[in-house]
Scaffold this motif. Structure first.
Motif, PDB file in Angstrom:
ATOM      1  N   LEU A  83       0.830  -1.206   0.000  1.00 47.02           N
ATOM      2  CA  LEU A  83       0.000   0.000   0.000  1.00 47.02           C
ATOM      3  C   LEU A  83       0.865   1.256   0.000  1.00 47.02           C
ATOM      4  O   LEU A  83       0.569   2.231  -0.711  1.00 47.02           O
ATOM      5  CB  LEU A  83      -0.936  -0.017   1.209  1.00 47.02           C
ATOM      6  CG  LEU A  83      -1.948  -1.165   1.248  1.00 47.02           C
ATOM      7  CD1 LEU A  83      -2.730  -1.139   2.555  1.00 47.02           C
ATOM      8  CD2 LEU A  83      -2.905  -1.092   0.063  1.00 47.02           C
ATOM      9  N   GLY A 144       4.308  -2.723  -4.622  1.00 38.95           N
ATOM     10  CA  GLY A 144       3.347  -1.642  -4.760  1.00 38.95           C
ATOM     11  C   GLY A 144       3.708  -0.675  -5.867  1.00 38.95           C
ATOM     12  O   GLY A 144       2.846  -0.243  -6.646  1.00 38.95           O
ATOM     13  N   ALA A 181      -4.174  -7.084  -1.482  1.00 32.40           N
ATOM     14  CA  ALA A 181      -3.607  -5.778  -1.147  1.00 32.40           C
ATOM     15  C   ALA A 181      -3.170  -5.036  -2.409  1.00 32.40           C
ATOM     16  O   ALA A 181      -3.374  -3.823  -2.537  1.00 32.40           O
ATOM     17  CB  ALA A 181      -2.416  -5.951  -0.203  1.00 32.40           C
ATOM     18  N   SER A 182      -2.584  -5.769  -3.359  1.00 31.42           N
ATOM     19  CA  SER A 182      -2.154  -5.138  -4.605  1.00 31.42           C
ATOM     20  C   SER A 182      -3.342  -4.642  -5.419  1.00 31.42           C
ATOM     21  O   SER A 182      -3.271  -3.581  -6.054  1.00 31.42           O
ATOM     22  CB  SER A 182      -1.327  -6.129  -5.434  1.00 31.42           C
ATOM     23  OG  SER A 182      -0.093  -6.402  -4.808  1.00 31.42           O
ATOM     24  N   ALA A 185      -4.497  -1.498  -3.855  1.00 35.62           N
ATOM     25  CA  ALA A 185      -3.547  -0.440  -4.179  1.00 35.62           C
ATOM     26  C   ALA A 185      -3.732   0.048  -5.605  1.00 35.62           C
ATOM     27  O   ALA A 185      -3.695   1.252  -5.884  1.00 35.62           O
ATOM     28  CB  ALA A 185      -2.116  -0.950  -3.973  1.00 35.62           C
TER      29      ALA A 185
END
Length: 249
Positions: A83, A144, A181-182, A185
């Motif tokens: 993130l 990220g 999470a990616s 993001a």
């Protein structure tokens, strides 16, 4: 995105194939989808289609197993790094929605080329437990940055996860967490460049059906895993080389 029936059929076919690959080996949905869509759509537009299929399938993958609470604690530096890296890329103007189509397509091609080469090498790194925390944060930040710039989620997060020595189910859950999470993001980066709104999310939702169908088919296939992985990585290598060279022209 255009409502041309042939274009819609092509997009559905891409997500069906990407879902099938994920169903067989547990990864590959973002790389296959954004790589193939990048052949006929701007990478930023391809990434918007990816958001909901990737997020929902990876949350499902992350939740499937009993190691989730432990993995959340162990992988916190990686997830927070993803993130933070994407936020830094957005602030630096490196997001997919910020630059020209050709530059984004070339960056995507180079990322896929590198991932294909790494996968074909079949090298597995090892990481001492005392280094897992800071290495996770560093790998997360790099992932990220690469996610925001290219839409490719896997580098260096997947090699890092493999280096932890997790057993197969925990590794699959860990990849699900990392890819979730990616995806978040990427969605935030695209939103920051006004490339992701309600209309784009609605179109992304339409890609869920072929993705889930592909995953269901992939989970039922009985293919030699090693051969399938080699074909997968070779295909990514060739696709990445084509995108990078075509963008230069």
């Amino acid at each position: 995105m255009t409502s041309d029936p042939l274009m819609l059929l092509a997009v559905a076919g891409v997500f069906l194939l990407a879902g099938l690959v994920k169903g067989v080996i547990g990864l590959g949905l973002p790389s296959i989808a954004i790589g193939l869509l990048g052949l006929f759509l701007p990478p930023a537009e391809a990434a918007t289609l990816l958001v909901l299929p990737s997020l929902l399938t990876n949350l499902w993958q992350a939740a499937w197993g009993g190691a989730l609470p432990l993995l959340l604690r162990r992988l916190a530096p990686l997830l927070l790094g993803i993130l933070a890296g994407a936020a830094a890329a957005a602030l630096a103007g490196l997001g997919l929605g910020a630059g020209g189509v050709q530059a984004a397509r070339q960056a995507l091609g180079l990322a896929l080329l590198l991932y294909g080469l790494l996968g074909l090498s079949e090298r597995r790194l090892t990481l001492p437990p005392r280094a897992a925390g800071w290495a996770g944060g560093a790998c997360g930040a790099a992932t990220g940055l690469l996610t925001a710039a290219t839409g490719v989620f896997v580098l260096p997060a997947v090699p890092y996860l493999q280096a932890l020595g997790l057993e197969r189910q925990a590794l699959l859950q860990g990849m699900g967490l990392s890819f979730s999470a990616s995806t978040l993001a990427l969605a935030l980066t695209l939103s920051g460049h006004a490339a992701l709104g309600a209309a784009q999310l609605g179109t992304s939702a339409l890609a869920l059906a072929p993705t889930l169908l592909g995953m269901a088919l992939g989970q039922r296939l009985r293919l030699p895993p090693l051969l399938f992985r080699r074909v997968f990585f070779l295909s990514l290598l060739l696709l990445g080389a084509h995108l990078a060279l075509a963008a230069r022209g």
